[in-house]
Design an enzyme around this catalytic site. Structure first.
Site, PDB file in Angstrom:
ATOM      1  N   ALA A  37      11.208   8.957   3.011  1.00 38.76           N
ATOM      2  CA  ALA A  37      12.671   9.233   3.674  1.00 38.76           C
ATOM      3  C   ALA A  37      12.701   9.708   5.118  1.00 38.76           C
ATOM      4  CB  ALA A  37      13.315  10.229   2.647  1.00 38.76           C
ATOM      5  N   THR A  76       4.760   0.310   6.246  1.00 37.13           N
ATOM      6  CA  THR A  76       3.893   1.097   6.482  1.00 37.13           C
ATOM      7  C   THR A  76       2.807   0.533   7.503  1.00 37.13           C
ATOM      8  OG1 THR A  76       4.322   2.713   4.688  1.00 37.13           O
ATOM      9  CG2 THR A  76       2.267   3.060   5.945  1.00 37.13           C
ATOM     10  N   HIS A  83       0.418  -7.628  12.914  1.00 38.22           N
ATOM     11  CA  HIS A  83       1.260  -6.989  13.461  1.00 38.22           C
ATOM     12  C   HIS A  83       0.508  -5.837  14.530  1.00 38.22           C
ATOM     13  CE1 HIS A  83       4.973  -4.827  14.429  1.00 38.22           C
ATOM     14  NE2 HIS A  83       4.616  -3.670  13.887  1.00 38.22           N
ATOM     15  N   ARG A 103       2.796   6.367  14.445  1.00 38.59           N
ATOM     16  CA  ARG A 103       1.953   6.887  15.563  1.00 38.59           C
ATOM     17  C   ARG A 103       2.642   7.666  16.589  1.00 38.59           C
ATOM     18  NH1 ARG A 103       0.508   1.531  19.274  1.00 38.59           N
ATOM     19  NH2 ARG A 103       2.272   0.294  18.844  1.00 38.59           N
TER      20      ARG A 103
HETATM   21  N1  LIG Z   1       5.741  -2.678   9.977  1.00 39.97           N
HETATM   22  C1  LIG Z   1       6.472  -2.611  11.048  1.00 39.97           C
HETATM   23  O1  LIG Z   1       6.932  -3.283  11.908  1.00 39.97           O
HETATM   24  C2  LIG Z   1       6.534  -0.975  11.394  1.00 39.97           C
HETATM   25  C3  LIG Z   1       5.997  -0.120  11.042  1.00 39.97           C
HETATM   26  N2  LIG Z   1       6.233   1.152  11.125  1.00 39.97           N
HETATM   27  C4  LIG Z   1       5.367   2.199  10.451  1.00 39.97           C
HETATM   28  O2  LIG Z   1       6.529   2.642   9.376  1.00 39.97           O
HETATM   29  C5  LIG Z   1       6.044   3.880   8.795  1.00 39.97           C
HETATM   30  C6  LIG Z   1       7.120   4.984   8.631  1.00 39.97           C
HETATM   31  O3  LIG Z   1       7.735   5.159  10.048  1.00 39.97           O
HETATM   32  P1  LIG Z   1       8.816   6.305  10.108  1.00 39.97           P
HETATM   33  O4  LIG Z   1       9.845   6.100   9.022  1.00 39.97           O
HETATM   34  O5  LIG Z   1       9.306   6.222  11.377  1.00 39.97           O
HETATM   35  O6  LIG Z   1       7.834   7.389   9.999  1.00 39.97           O
HETATM   36  P2  LIG Z   1       8.641   8.905   9.392  1.00 39.97           P
HETATM   37  O7  LIG Z   1       7.187   9.965   9.626  1.00 39.97           O
HETATM   38  O8  LIG Z   1       9.709   9.344   9.992  1.00 39.97           O
HETATM   39  O9  LIG Z   1       8.548   8.943   7.782  1.00 39.97           O
HETATM   40  C7  LIG Z   1       7.517   8.720   6.779  1.00 39.97           C
HETATM   41  C8  LIG Z   1       8.210   9.495   5.624  1.00 39.97           C
HETATM   42  O10 LIG Z   1       6.984   9.211   4.987  1.00 39.97           O
HETATM   43  C9  LIG Z   1       6.864  10.352   4.025  1.00 39.97           C
HETATM   44  N3  LIG Z   1       5.453  10.573   3.298  1.00 39.97           N
HETATM   45  C10 LIG Z   1       4.157  10.687   3.671  1.00 39.97           C
HETATM   46  N4  LIG Z   1       3.345  10.599   2.575  1.00 39.97           N
HETATM   47  C11 LIG Z   1       3.896  10.216   1.818  1.00 39.97           C
HETATM   48  C12 LIG Z   1       3.811   9.866   0.219  1.00 39.97           C
HETATM   49  N5  LIG Z   1       2.342  10.074  -0.286  1.00 39.97           N
HETATM   50  N6  LIG Z   1       4.824   9.212  -0.599  1.00 39.97           N
HETATM   51  C13 LIG Z   1       6.054   9.387  -0.281  1.00 39.97           C
HETATM   52  N7  LIG Z   1       6.335   9.717   1.151  1.00 39.97           N
HETATM   53  C14 LIG Z   1       5.509  10.276   1.806  1.00 39.97           C
HETATM   54  C15 LIG Z   1       7.011  11.601   5.028  1.00 39.97           C
HETATM   55  O11 LIG Z   1       7.069  12.693   4.172  1.00 39.97           O
HETATM   56  C16 LIG Z   1       8.053  10.893   5.829  1.00 39.97           C
HETATM   57  O12 LIG Z   1       9.349  11.592   5.334  1.00 39.97           O
HETATM   58  C17 LIG Z   1       4.881   4.379   9.922  1.00 39.97           C
HETATM   59  O13 LIG Z   1       3.545   4.055   9.410  1.00 39.97           O
HETATM   60  C18 LIG Z   1       5.101   3.347  10.976  1.00 39.97           C
HETATM   61  O14 LIG Z   1       3.871   3.258  11.932  1.00 39.97           O
HETATM   62  C19 LIG Z   1       7.051   1.711  11.926  1.00 39.97           C
HETATM   63  C20 LIG Z   1       7.796   0.595  12.641  1.00 39.97           C
HETATM   64  C21 LIG Z   1       7.818  -0.658  12.503  1.00 39.97           C
HETATM   65  O1  LIG Z   2       4.479   0.620  17.337  1.00 38.53           O
HETATM   66  C1  LIG Z   2       4.544   1.310  16.103  1.00 38.53           C
HETATM   67  O2  LIG Z   2       3.854   2.048  15.906  1.00 38.53           O
HETATM   68  C2  LIG Z   2       5.611   1.112  15.081  1.00 38.53           C
HETATM   69  C3  LIG Z   2       5.651  -0.454  14.863  1.00 38.53           C
HETATM   70  O3  LIG Z   2       4.711  -0.957  14.426  1.00 38.53           O
HETATM   71  C4  LIG Z   2       6.692  -1.111  15.728  1.00 38.53           C
HETATM   72  O4  LIG Z   2       7.751  -0.738  16.364  1.00 38.53           O
HETATM   73  O5  LIG Z   2       6.370  -2.260  15.920  1.00 38.53           O
END
Ligand SMILES: NC(=O)C1=CN([C@@H]2O[C@H](COP(=O)(O)OP(=O)(O)OC[C@H]3O[C@@H](n4cnc5c(N)ncnc54)[C@H](O)[C@@H]3O)[C@@H](O)[C@H]2O)C=CC1
Ligand SMILES: O=C([O-])CC(=O)C(=O)O
Length: 320
Positions: free
Chosen positions: A11, A120, A176, A83
């Protein structure tokens, strides 16, 4: 007909944005799950208070209990760590692999019939691990990255050609990471491939190469600007488009990280390729002909993903 149920695991920035979008689009009732107490409940309450203004009927709850995701139709996973400047996505592997284990077990025990979209990072390794830990069929577990990377590529191309974004299509394949493969042969303005547009004098190879480089570093560019985390609006929008394709059986052709079983010469690895997403989950894996250069670039990307899986297996021997 009962409303669909959308469970969001994590969340944080993306999870909250996903919940907002899912509510505005009335995709279904929403469960926001997080390990941090109070955050999913607080965000759910805030979002619920959008309903009178926006006029949506969706019920939104926040929880720290996996039992609440029972019966979910779609689950979108953003749990873990994002990150910060100076880090690569791969630096998140150790910590987020442990998170995928608990999430996979939570899904397996409570919502094994869901269509699961993992976000993630490092994406290709985490979605592979999530499928292993959850035991769900591979066609029901996909990774979101290609829609985002292609969206970035398309946005930059529309800017370069000074045309409406509606007329631009593009495909980014592979993992990615920095080795992702924007494919210009299949990137078009109203059906005209980018290489033809270069021949027509509408751009130059140098400018398109710079756009490809910017697309590959698109996530890092935003991390460097935000300083405290990574992109979340476009990632959330991208995942919602995949969820809609499943929920409404749209059968859209979208790039997504899926488990390949020989396609593109790759076996038992999650890599980004074009797929058809419909009510059956991943209904088709589309094998497009690639130029020698694009194929060579895809091979490099696949090798990078393979190395991440080796790292996952070294950390968690149950994955061997
Ligand atoms: N695939 C893609 O294209 C992209 C991937 N990401 C990735 O998405 C992920 C989330 O990004 P954000 O929402 O910005 O991060 P964020 O830090 O805002 O949210 C992550 C949430 O996960 C929760 N969390 C941690 N451990 C947990 C667990 N064991 N069970 C349930 N919740 C848990 C945290 O408390 C936090 O609220 C990151 O790993 C990021 O690198 C981000 C952007 C693009
Ligand atoms: O760059 C990051 O860490 C988050 C991500 O995967 C993106 O925005 O493409």
């Amino acid at each position: 007909m009962a409303r669909k149920k959308i469970a969001l695991i994590g969340a944080g920035n993306i999870g909250g944005t996903l919940a907002h979008l899912a509510a505005l689009k009335s995709l279904g009732d929403i469960v926001l799950f997080d390990v941090v107490e109070g955050v999913p409940q607080g965000k759910a309450l805030d979002l619920t208070q959008c309903a009178p203004v926006e006029g949506f009927d969706a019920k939104i709850i926040g929880t720290n209990d996996y039992a609440d995701i029972a019966g979910a139709d779609v689950i979108i996973v953003t749990a873990g760590v994002a990150r910060k400047p100076g880090m690569s996505r791969d630096d998140l592997l150790g910590i987020n692999l442990k998170v995928m284990k608990s999430v996979g077990e939570g899904i397996k025990a409570n919502a094994p019939d869901a269509f699961v979209i993992c976000i993630t990072n490092p994406l290709d390794a985490m979605v592979w691990a999530l499928r292993e830990f959850s035991g769900l069929p591979a066609e029901k577990v996909v990774g979101m990255a290609g829609v985002l990377d292609s969206s970035r590529f398309s946005a930059f191309l529309a800017e370069e050609f000074q045309v409406s974004i509606k007329d631009v299509t593009s495909f980014v394949l592979g993992g990615h990471g920095d080795t992702m493969v924007p494919v210009i042969e299949y990137s078009t303005v109203s059906g005209i491939p980018v290489p033809d547009l270069i021949k027509m004098g509408r751009s130059t190879q140098e400018k398109i190469d710079a756009i490809i480089k910017r697309t590959r570093g698109g996530g890092g560019e935003i991390v460097a600007l935000l300083k405290t985390g990574s992109a979340f609006y476009a990632p959330a929008t991208s995942a919602i488009s995949m969820a809609e394709s499943y929920l409404y059986d749209q059968k859209r052709v979208l790039p997504a990280a899926v488990n390949l079983t020989g396609q593109y010469g790759v076996d038992n690895l999650y890599v980004g390729v074009p797929v058809v997403i419909g009510a059956g989950g991943v209904e088709q894996i589309v094998e497009i002909a690639l130029s020698d250069e694009a194929k060579a670039n895809l091979d490099v990307s696949v090798e990078a993903v393979k190395e991440l899986l080796v790292a996952c297996k070294a950390i968690d021997p149950s994955l061997n």
